[in-house]
Write a protein that holds these residues in place. Structure first.
Motif, mmCIF file in Angstrom:
data_model
loop_
_atom_site.group_PDB
_atom_site.id
_atom_site.type_symbol
_atom_site.label_atom_id
_atom_site.label_comp_id
_atom_site.label_asym_id
_atom_site.label_seq_id
_atom_site.Cartn_x
_atom_site.Cartn_y
_atom_site.Cartn_z
ATOM 1 N N LYS A 1 0.848 -0.990 -0.005
ATOM 2 C CA LYS A 1 0.114 0.190 0.015
ATOM 3 C C LYS A 1 0.833 0.738 0.026
ATOM 4 O O LYS A 1 0.846 2.104 -1.008
ATOM 5 C CB LYS A 1 -1.119 0.191 0.454
ATOM 6 C CG LYS A 1 -2.011 -1.180 1.497
ATOM 7 C CD LYS A 1 -3.047 -1.487 2.490
ATOM 8 C CE LYS A 1 -2.129 -1.359 3.961
ATOM 9 N NZ LYS A 1 -1.039 -2.534 4.229
ATOM 10 N N THR A 2 1.846 1.335 0.891
ATOM 11 C CA THR A 2 2.981 2.510 0.887
ATOM 12 C C THR A 2 3.580 2.698 -0.074
ATOM 13 O O THR A 2 3.852 4.346 -0.564
ATOM 14 C CB THR A 2 3.661 1.892 2.268
ATOM 15 O OG1 THR A 2 2.205 2.558 3.172
ATOM 16 C CG2 THR A 2 4.570 3.912 2.466
ATOM 17 N N THR A 3 3.859 2.185 -0.941
ATOM 18 C CA THR A 3 4.998 1.452 -2.158
ATOM 19 C C THR A 3 3.588 2.098 -2.871
ATOM 20 O O THR A 3 4.591 3.251 -3.760
ATOM 21 C CB THR A 3 4.896 0.224 -2.628
ATOM 22 O OG1 THR A 3 5.392 -0.370 -1.697
ATOM 23 C CG2 THR A 3 6.174 0.589 -3.681
ATOM 24 N N GLY B 1 9.031 5.387 8.132
ATOM 25 C CA GLY B 1 9.451 5.207 10.192
ATOM 26 C C GLY B 1 9.045 4.247 10.613
ATOM 27 O O GLY B 1 7.809 4.588 10.872
ATOM 28 N N GLU B 2 8.570 3.293 10.131
ATOM 29 C CA GLU B 2 8.330 2.253 9.949
ATOM 30 C C GLU B 2 9.333 1.505 11.508
ATOM 31 O O GLU B 2 10.860 1.885 11.758
ATOM 32 C CB GLU B 2 8.247 1.197 9.219
ATOM 33 C CG GLU B 2 6.847 1.002 8.643
ATOM 34 C CD GLU B 2 7.158 0.712 7.348
ATOM 35 O OE1 GLU B 2 8.395 -0.315 6.941
ATOM 36 O OE2 GLU B 2 6.183 1.226 6.577
ATOM 37 N N ALA C 1 -3.373 10.274 1.397
ATOM 38 C CA ALA C 1 -3.166 10.104 3.235
ATOM 39 C C ALA C 1 -2.968 8.322 3.251
ATOM 40 O O ALA C 1 -4.014 7.768 2.815
ATOM 41 C CB ALA C 1 -4.439 10.330 3.435
ATOM 42 N N ASP C 2 -1.705 8.059 3.604
ATOM 43 C CA ASP C 2 -0.895 7.018 4.312
ATOM 44 C C ASP C 2 -1.311 6.293 5.379
ATOM 45 O O ASP C 2 -0.807 7.079 6.280
ATOM 46 C CB ASP C 2 -0.021 6.157 3.997
ATOM 47 C CG ASP C 2 0.596 5.476 3.731
ATOM 48 O OD1 ASP C 2 -0.133 4.563 4.388
ATOM 49 O OD2 ASP C 2 2.025 4.900 3.812
ATOM 50 N N GLU C 3 -2.540 5.501 5.903
ATOM 51 C CA GLU C 3 -3.117 5.505 7.529
ATOM 52 C C GLU C 3 -3.210 6.921 8.419
ATOM 53 O O GLU C 3 -2.597 7.013 9.108
ATOM 54 C CB GLU C 3 -2.028 4.527 7.797
ATOM 55 C CG GLU C 3 -2.042 3.483 7.496
ATOM 56 C CD GLU C 3 -1.974 1.720 7.585
ATOM 57 O OE1 GLU C 3 -2.197 1.665 9.066
ATOM 58 O OE2 GLU C 3 -1.202 1.186 6.582
ATOM 59 N N PRO C 4 -4.096 7.473 7.850
ATOM 60 C CA PRO C 4 -4.066 9.033 8.243
ATOM 61 C C PRO C 4 -4.532 8.992 9.746
ATOM 62 O O PRO C 4 -4.424 9.473 10.773
ATOM 63 C CB PRO C 4 -4.813 9.915 7.594
ATOM 64 C CG PRO C 4 -5.378 8.765 6.926
ATOM 65 C CD PRO C 4 -5.106 7.407 6.364
HETATM 66 MG MG LIG Z 1 2.274 0.929 5.459
#
Ligand SMILES: [Mg+2]
Ligand SMILES: Nc1ncnc2c1ncn2[C@@H]1O[C@H](COP(=O)(O)OP(=O)(O)O)[C@@H](O)[C@H]1O
Lengths: 222, 379
Positions: A47-49, B378-379, A165-168
């Motif tokens: 997802k973040t990628t 930031g993981e 928005a990534d996991e806001p």
């Molecule tokens: Mg992620």
């Protein structure tokens, strides 16, 4: 060509390869302007990628990404920086506010790198997220929910074409989560294109469309 | 643009003021560097001056006599020649006159000096007791004092005959015993005015000793001038002391410069390491600014501007601290106050600013090259 002009985002056969790992595998996705899209999926599903590729923070290993008609693969690093500045509003799970600047100044930083600072406009943006009275507070003097709302105000300030928005709400409690969702609703109503990554179904339920990623592939699109 | 410049200034100010503990660490590093630099360079300036004075402690370096060393000169003659001496480099000038005298039938040499000037030209004289303060008081050389068992407070009578073969005598009170390691240890040291009064003969000088801070080239120059303008006189530089003094001085100065260089490079490494830590700590902030659309160049410039402010501030504080440090070193090593060199402050500030910026360059470039996606994950 008219098709691509109508879609704000067109992703065709995009893969992202990290050595032996395919973080994304032949993703196809089209987002029309004004759509509210939620991306779900387990941790590590890419997802973040995907968000980073859409947000011009990263590039695809294969495939084409068109953002507002521009083919990102053909752009230089500096041009990608320009797109981020002009077209994209980023909201992070960890907020990423500058610790030594006030809420107001954090919003102004985005104006500063975009064009010209305008304190009145920045204050209005804070007002829209309900933080006018917190303008002079430093991030550490704000609650998590308030910090995330500053982050949203910062993402909005330059009128981006698309909000990512990534996991806001990943670091927020329920009360703050619903505050943030209300703001996103207002933005959606005003015509913004919104892409939200989440693994909370109740957050995804607000969106018009939900896609689910698993092992770098789209397994569902509703 | 001006609104943005104002905002930039605001960001830089808050970055320095609100990150106070971080600022203090970096500032401390820069300040210590600038302090060491400033005090070492100040000492480099001051050491030759100080040591020149120290060397002067070992006696006169210019002696006035009658041309050819024969005969006596008058005070007027001496004063005319002495007018050629550069006043700001003159430590002291004492006329001397020798007479043969007797005490209880035993012969001695009495030397007439100006006690006040002699203390300046011959600061190495060690006096047990006190220096004579008024007429009728004298110092006895240590060898003489031992031979006839003189102690401070005793009185003795000196007698003799002047050039006209007239008998004279005068009673003196010994206020101190002087040891110099030189011929004076065998002399009776009285004031020139007492000698003139006692013998009834004034204005006769055998020689005059001058102590100057000038180098040997300047001394030869003075000597040549005296020869040209006053053929009846001769000013002899005491060359052996003067030249060895210069060898020692140049070696010492070279040593101090070398030490400064070593300390400066150590300081630079220290500042660079501090700046590296400071910049690397802020990689997330850099990543964020890049994610918001800031160009690398712009972010780098902002960090360097911060470095510049730190460098200038540290350079200024370092100059102030360095002045005190150099003063303390000067006081404890040389026992003298330091002559401040205010023109060194802007140089120190400039060097410290340049060093800080150079120290920032590498870490800033590395931090700015970082992919924003990586630091923001930031993981
Ligand atoms: Mg992620
Ligand atoms: N820079 C990278 N180098 C190597 N592997 C990476 C990198 N970034 C992400 N990955 C891997 O790609 C996969 C997808 O990661 P990510 O997009 O962060 O997943 P999600 O956001 O859905 O949790 C994960 O297996 C992750 O370990």
């Amino acid at each position: 060509m008219s098709e691509s002009a109508r879609n704000i985002l067109e992703i065709t056969d995009v893969s992202k390869i990290y050595g032996p790992l395919k973080a994304l595998e032949t993703i196809n996705l089209t987002v029309p302007p004004g759509q509210w899209l939620a991306i779900m999926g387990p941790s590590g599903s890419g997802k973040t990628t995907l968000m980073n590729i859409i947000g011009c923070l990263d590039t695809a290993s294969e495939g084409a990404v068109r953002l507002d008609g521009l083919n990102l693969a053909q752009l230089t690093r500096a041009e990608l920086t320009g797109i981020r500045r002009e077209a994209i509003g980023l909201i992070f799970q960890q907020f990423h506010l500058i610790s030594y600047l006030t809420a107001l100044e954090n919003v102004m930083v985005a104006q500063f790198y975009h064009s010209m600072v305008d304190e009145g406009e920045a204050l209005a943006a804070l007002e829209r997220v309900g933080l006018a009275d917190r303008a002079k507070h430093l991030p550490r003097q704000l609650s998590g929910g308030e910090q995330q709302r500053v982050c949203i105000a910062r993402a909005l300030i330059n009128h981006p074409k698309i909000i990512l928005a990534d996991e806001p709400t990943g670091n927020l409690d329920e009360a703050n989560e619903s505050l943030v969702m209300d703001i996103l609703h207002n933005l959606h109503q005003a015509g913004s294109t919104i892409v939200v990554v989440t693994h909370a179904p109740e957050v995804a339920a607000h969106a018009e469309r939900v896609i689910v990623l698993e092992h770098g592939r789209v397994v569902s699109d509703k | 643009m001006s609104k943005n410049s104002f905002f930039l200034a605001r960001m830089l100010m808050w970055s320095l003021l609100r990150r106070r503990s971080r600022l203090l660490i970096a500032l401390l590093g820069v300040t210590i560097g600038a302090t060491v630099l400033f005090s070492l360079v100040t000492l480099c300036y001051d050491i030759p001056r100080q040591l020149s004075r120290e060397f002067r402690s070992y006696g006169a370096n210019l002696v006035f006599v009658k041309a050819g060393g024969v005969g006596r000169m008058s005070l007027a003659e001496l004063n005319q020649a002495a007018a050629l001496l550069p006043a700001e480099q003159l430590v002291g000038l004492t006329p001397l006159r020798y007479e043969s005298v007797r005490n209880h039938m035993l012969p001695y040499t009495a030397v007439g000096v100006d006690f006040e000037e002699a203390r300046k030209t011959s600061p190495y004289w060690r006096v047990e007791g006190v220096w004579p303060a008024r007429s009728g008081e004298m110092l006895a050389g240590s060898d003489v004092a031992e031979k006839i068992r003189l102690t401070p407070g005793q009185s003795l009578t000196l007698d003799g005959r002047n050039e006209a073969q007239e008998r004279y005598d005068k009673e003196f009170k010994v206020t101190g015993i002087v040891s110099t390691g030189g011929v004076e240890d065998g002399f009776m040291v009285i004031s020139l005015s007492d000698m003139e009064e006692m013998t009834g003969e004034a204005d006769r000088l055998d020689l005059a000793e001058a102590s100057l801070t000038s180098n040997s080239a300047a001394l030869s120059e003075i000597s040549a001038q005296v020869k040209a303008r006053f053929p009846g006189l001769e000013a002899r530089p005491v060359t052996r002391v003067a030249s060895s003094e210069e060898t020692v001085l140049s070696k010492l100065t070279a040593l101090v410069y070398l030490v400064s260089l070593v300390v400066l490079s150590l300081t630079m490494i220290c500042v660079a390491t501090t700046m590296m830590t400071v910049v690397l700590e802020r990689r997330r902030e850099i990543g964020l600014k890049k994610a918001l659309g800031a160009e690398n160049r712009r972010v780098a410039r902002e960090f360097l501007a911060e470095g510049l402010i730190l460098g200038v501030l540290g350079g200024f504080l370092g100059s102030v601290c360095g002045l005190f440090l150099a003063g303390a070193v000067s006081a404890s090593v040389f026992g003298r106050a330091l002559t401040p060199e205010p023109q060194l402050a802007p140089i120190t500030i400039a060097v410290s600013a340049v060093v800080t910026i150079v120290a920032c360059l590498a870490p800033v470039r590395r931090a700015v090259d970082v992919e924003p996606a990586l630091v923001l994950r930031g993981e």
